[in-house]
Design a protein around this motif. Structure first.
Motif, PDB file in Angstrom:
ATOM      1  N   GLN A   1     -13.919 -20.354  35.823  1.00 61.58           N
ATOM      2  CA  GLN A   1     -13.646 -21.665  36.395  1.00 61.58           C
ATOM      3  C   GLN A   1     -13.855 -22.776  35.360  1.00 61.58           C
ATOM      4  OE1 GLN A   1     -11.689 -21.375  38.855  1.00 61.58           O
ATOM      5  NE2 GLN A   1     -12.811 -22.457  40.484  1.00 61.58           N
ATOM      6  N   MET A   2     -14.815 -22.600  34.461  1.00 61.26           N
ATOM      7  CA  MET A   2     -15.012 -23.574  33.387  1.00 61.26           C
ATOM      8  C   MET A   2     -13.775 -23.638  32.497  1.00 61.26           C
ATOM      9  SD  MET A   2     -18.080 -24.519  34.107  1.00 61.26           S
ATOM     10  CE  MET A   2     -18.711 -25.372  32.677  1.00 61.26           C
ATOM     11  N   THR A   3     -13.186 -22.488  32.226  1.00 57.60           N
ATOM     12  CA  THR A   3     -11.993 -22.431  31.380  1.00 57.60           C
ATOM     13  C   THR A   3     -10.805 -23.084  32.074  1.00 57.60           C
ATOM     14  OG1 THR A   3     -12.813 -20.405  30.331  1.00 57.60           O
ATOM     15  CG2 THR A   3     -10.455 -20.858  30.148  1.00 57.60           C
ATOM     16  N   ARG A   4     -10.706 -22.923  33.380  1.00 55.33           N
ATOM     17  CA  ARG A   4      -9.601 -23.567  34.119  1.00 55.33           C
ATOM     18  C   ARG A   4      -9.765 -25.090  34.152  1.00 55.33           C
ATOM     19  NH1 ARG A   4      -9.066 -22.059  39.739  1.00 55.33           N
ATOM     20  NH2 ARG A   4      -6.787 -22.164  39.632  1.00 55.33           N
ATOM     21  N   ARG A   5     -11.003 -25.570  34.056  1.00 48.25           N
ATOM     22  CA  ARG A   5     -11.257 -27.012  34.096  1.00 48.25           C
ATOM     23  C   ARG A   5     -11.181 -27.669  32.730  1.00 48.25           C
ATOM     24  NH1 ARG A   5     -14.059 -31.606  33.341  1.00 48.25           N
ATOM     25  NH2 ARG A   5     -14.288 -30.583  31.332  1.00 48.25           N
ATOM     26  N   ARG A   6     -11.368 -26.930  31.660  1.00 46.52           N
ATOM     27  CA  ARG A   6     -11.605 -27.505  30.337  1.00 46.52           C
ATOM     28  C   ARG A   6     -10.417 -28.334  29.846  1.00 46.52           C
ATOM     29  NH1 ARG A   6      -9.592 -25.629  25.578  1.00 46.52           N
ATOM     30  NH2 ARG A   6      -8.196 -23.846  25.662  1.00 46.52           N
ATOM     31  N   PRO A   7     -10.692 -29.318  28.978  1.00 48.03           N
ATOM     32  CA  PRO A   7      -9.605 -30.094  28.375  1.00 48.03           C
ATOM     33  C   PRO A   7      -8.895 -29.283  27.303  1.00 48.03           C
ATOM     34  CG  PRO A   7     -11.711 -30.771  27.454  1.00 48.03           C
ATOM     35  CD  PRO A   7     -12.022 -29.778  28.551  1.00 48.03           C
ATOM     36  N   GLY A   8      -7.725 -29.755  26.889  1.00 42.91           N
ATOM     37  CA  GLY A   8      -7.001 -29.125  25.795  1.00 42.91           C
ATOM     38  C   GLY A   8      -6.340 -27.818  26.130  1.00 42.91           C
ATOM     39  N   GLN A   9      -6.182 -27.512  27.434  1.00 41.32           N
ATOM     40  CA  GLN A   9      -5.625 -26.201  27.790  1.00 41.32           C
ATOM     41  C   GLN A   9      -4.106 -26.176  27.812  1.00 41.32           C
ATOM     42  OE1 GLN A   9      -6.015 -25.466  32.325  1.00 41.32           O
ATOM     43  NE2 GLN A   9      -7.758 -26.780  31.822  1.00 41.32           N
ATOM     44  N   SER A  10      -3.455 -27.340  27.759  1.00 42.42           N
ATOM     45  CA  SER A  10      -1.990 -27.377  27.721  1.00 42.42           C
ATOM     46  C   SER A  10      -1.532 -28.732  27.228  1.00 42.42           C
ATOM     47  CB  SER A  10      -1.409 -27.101  29.109  1.00 42.42           C
ATOM     48  OG  SER A  10      -1.461 -28.275  29.924  1.00 42.42           O
ATOM     49  N   ALA A  11      -0.216 -28.852  27.015  1.00 39.33           N
ATOM     50  CA  ALA A  11       0.360 -30.123  26.564  1.00 39.33           C
ATOM     51  C   ALA A  11       0.370 -31.167  27.666  1.00 39.33           C
ATOM     52  CB  ALA A  11       1.779 -29.879  26.059  1.00 39.33           C
ATOM     53  N   LEU A  12      -0.002 -30.778  28.891  1.00 41.49           N
ATOM     54  CA  LEU A  12      -0.001 -31.709  30.009  1.00 41.49           C
ATOM     55  C   LEU A  12      -1.379 -32.329  30.233  1.00 41.49           C
ATOM     56  CD1 LEU A  12       2.155 -29.759  32.630  1.00 41.49           C
ATOM     57  CD2 LEU A  12       2.904 -31.418  30.917  1.00 41.49           C
ATOM     58  N   THR A  13      -2.357 -31.960  29.403  1.00 45.34           N
ATOM     59  CA  THR A  13      -3.723 -32.463  29.584  1.00 45.34           C
ATOM     60  C   THR A  13      -4.170 -33.197  28.322  1.00 45.34           C
ATOM     61  OG1 THR A  13      -4.815 -30.487  28.703  1.00 45.34           O
ATOM     62  CG2 THR A  13      -4.236 -30.476  31.041  1.00 45.34           C
ATOM     63  N   THR A  14      -5.356 -33.788  28.390  1.00 44.69           N
ATOM     64  CA  THR A  14      -5.927 -34.422  27.210  1.00 44.69           C
ATOM     65  C   THR A  14      -6.010 -33.426  26.054  1.00 44.69           C
ATOM     66  OG1 THR A  14      -7.966 -35.322  26.278  1.00 44.69           O
ATOM     67  CG2 THR A  14      -8.195 -33.923  28.200  1.00 44.69           C
ATOM     68  N   PRO A  15      -5.721 -33.871  24.823  1.00 42.53           N
ATOM     69  CA  PRO A  15      -5.816 -32.956  23.681  1.00 42.53           C
ATOM     70  C   PRO A  15      -7.245 -32.713  23.200  1.00 42.53           C
ATOM     71  CG  PRO A  15      -5.078 -35.115  22.942  1.00 42.53           C
ATOM     72  CD  PRO A  15      -5.116 -35.168  24.451  1.00 42.53           C
ATOM     73  N   ARG A  16      -8.231 -33.337  23.842  1.00 44.98           N
ATOM     74  CA  ARG A  16      -9.625 -33.059  23.452  1.00 44.98           C
ATOM     75  C   ARG A  16      -9.868 -31.557  23.526  1.00 44.98           C
ATOM     76  NH1 ARG A  16     -15.227 -35.935  25.696  1.00 44.98           N
ATOM     77  NH2 ARG A  16     -16.680 -34.451  24.747  1.00 44.98           N
TER      78      ARG A  16
END
Length: 415
Positions: A44-59
């Protein structure tokens, strides 16, 4: 306040803010003897984390969780569980030495935090940052494991709209999700694998997912943001959870969802669309169905029956108490406040100016909000379950009640 729950208590204030060294939480009240390691929490932490795709924050944060106390040899001890996540890609300098020092960001918490406390975090929004939700997700994963083991409770959230693109568009025939047979069928089988497989948007239907992706990409490319809604489904919840009058189960779910950053709306069951449906259709008639205990099919208990409802406009909760039907609700998230798009606004010194915010931010928060909504749902159900089990345990110490209570004759005053 930074603590949630009465029986299953989660405190997120113990560990940090968006751009400090770490974030995390303390969980108090987890039953002892449950197998628990970081592997139960990390998905669940991995599903929430930033930087997981081009649609989210690049942090770029791995958000790797570490259990620091409360377990031994892979089992819970019943003592407080402390968990921490190290911040590896924080950039407080993005918020300092620029025009962002001069302006309260429009629709962000900069101004209200400063007015409330007389001081505010200089970077990333501090406690108002969505990074605070890391502790909620870690704690929610623990609650979820217990609920799954104890009652096979399943919690699945998914994106139901982005901007004006909807998974199930409202219509005159179906003003509410609760009257749409396609939606009602889907919520009985939807799982996280299906939610995640179509695209990073986390909408479980190919066509709608593609349309939502284009909407997010369009606003991202314009340095703007867009909002959306997250639907959450909770199956196999025991009957009897919820504490009327002020801690009704839907009230606690609403409280939990509206405590999340960027939320602006909550509806359960038929919601606002149910106002357009007459009571003769909206009421949920009761029906008797066979009750077959788990793993006991064919064991001669098929004739035992229980009550359930033929329809589910109530969203699995009646009178503030779970009725055994599937619980479902929807939460609205506004567009992210921090955007690179130029905005005319006013400085702390009351001078009008132009703000083009820096930093790395989500063009749409709803894809990453999905596991956060699931986590808060788990915390609500877990706390309500422990409250009810406490009541049942105390009642079971008393002599059993007769099958029906005697009716007192009326007195002269009618009581």
């Amino acid at each position: 306040m930074s603590t949630w729950g009465d029986y299953f208590r989660v405190t997120t204030e113990s560990y940090g803010e968006s751009h400090c060294r770490s974030v995390g939480c303390i969980v108090d009240g987890c039953p002892p003897g449950m197998a628990l390691t970081e592997d139960d929490i990390q998905p669940q932490m991995t599903r929430r984390r930033p930087g997981q795709s081009a649609l989210t924050t690049p942090r770029n944060e791995k958000d790797k969780v570490e259990i620091q106390s409360g377990t031994e040899c892979g089992f819970t001890l019943g003592t407080p569980i402390a968990m921490v996540v190290r911040n590896e890609d924080q950039r407080p300098k993005d918020y300092g030495g620029s025009t962002m020092d001069l302006f309260p960001r429009p629709s962000h918490a900069d101004y209200t935090y400063l007015e409330k406390y007389g001081v505010k975090a200089s970077s990333g929004g501090g406690r108002s940052s969505a990074r605070e939700t890391i502790g909620r997700v870690a704690a929610g994963a623990i609650a979820e494991k217990y609920l799954k083991l104890a009652h096979n409770v399943e919690i699945v959230a998914f994106v139901s709209s982005v901007g004006n693109e909807h998974l199930f568009p409202p219509s005159s025939e179906h003003p509410s999700y609760s009257t749409n047979p396609e939606f009602l069928k889907m919520i009985e089988t939807i799982d996280r694998e299906t939610v995640d497989k179509f695209s990073p948007v986390r909408c479980p239907e190919t066509g709608a997912s593609e349309r939502m992706t284009k909407v997010i990409e369009n606003f991202r490319d314009k340095k703007d943001s867009i909002g959306g809604t997250v639907m959450c489904v909770i199956r196999n919840v025991p009957v009897g959870l919820g504490e009327p009058s002020f801690d009704k189960l839907e009230a606690k779910l609403g409280h939990a969802m509206m405590s999340l950053p960027a939320t602006k709306g909550f509806e359960i069951g038929s919601g606002f669309g149910g106002c357009e449906v007459p009571g003769s259709i909206h009421n949920d008639p009761f029906v008797a169905v066979p009750e077959v205990p788990e793993n006991v099919a064919g064991a001669g208990l098929v004739n035992k029956q229980r009550l359930t409802t033929r329809t589910n406009n109530s969203g699995g909760i009646q009178g503030g108490i779970s009725n055994g039907a599937t619980i479902y609700f929807r939460t609205a998230f506004k567009p992210a406040a921090t955007i690179g798009h130029a905005q005319t606004t006013t400085t702390y010194n009351l001078e009008e100016g132009i703000l083009e915010a820096k930093g790395r931010h989500d063009p749409c928060v709803v894809p990453r909000a999905v596991p956060i909504v699931e986590a808060m749902s788990a915390l609500v159900i877990m706390d309500a379950l422990l409250a009810q089990k406490s009541r049942e345990a105390a009642r079971n110490l008393l002599p059993p009640l007769p099958k029906s209570l005697p009716i007192k004759p009326e007195t002269s005053n009618g009581h």
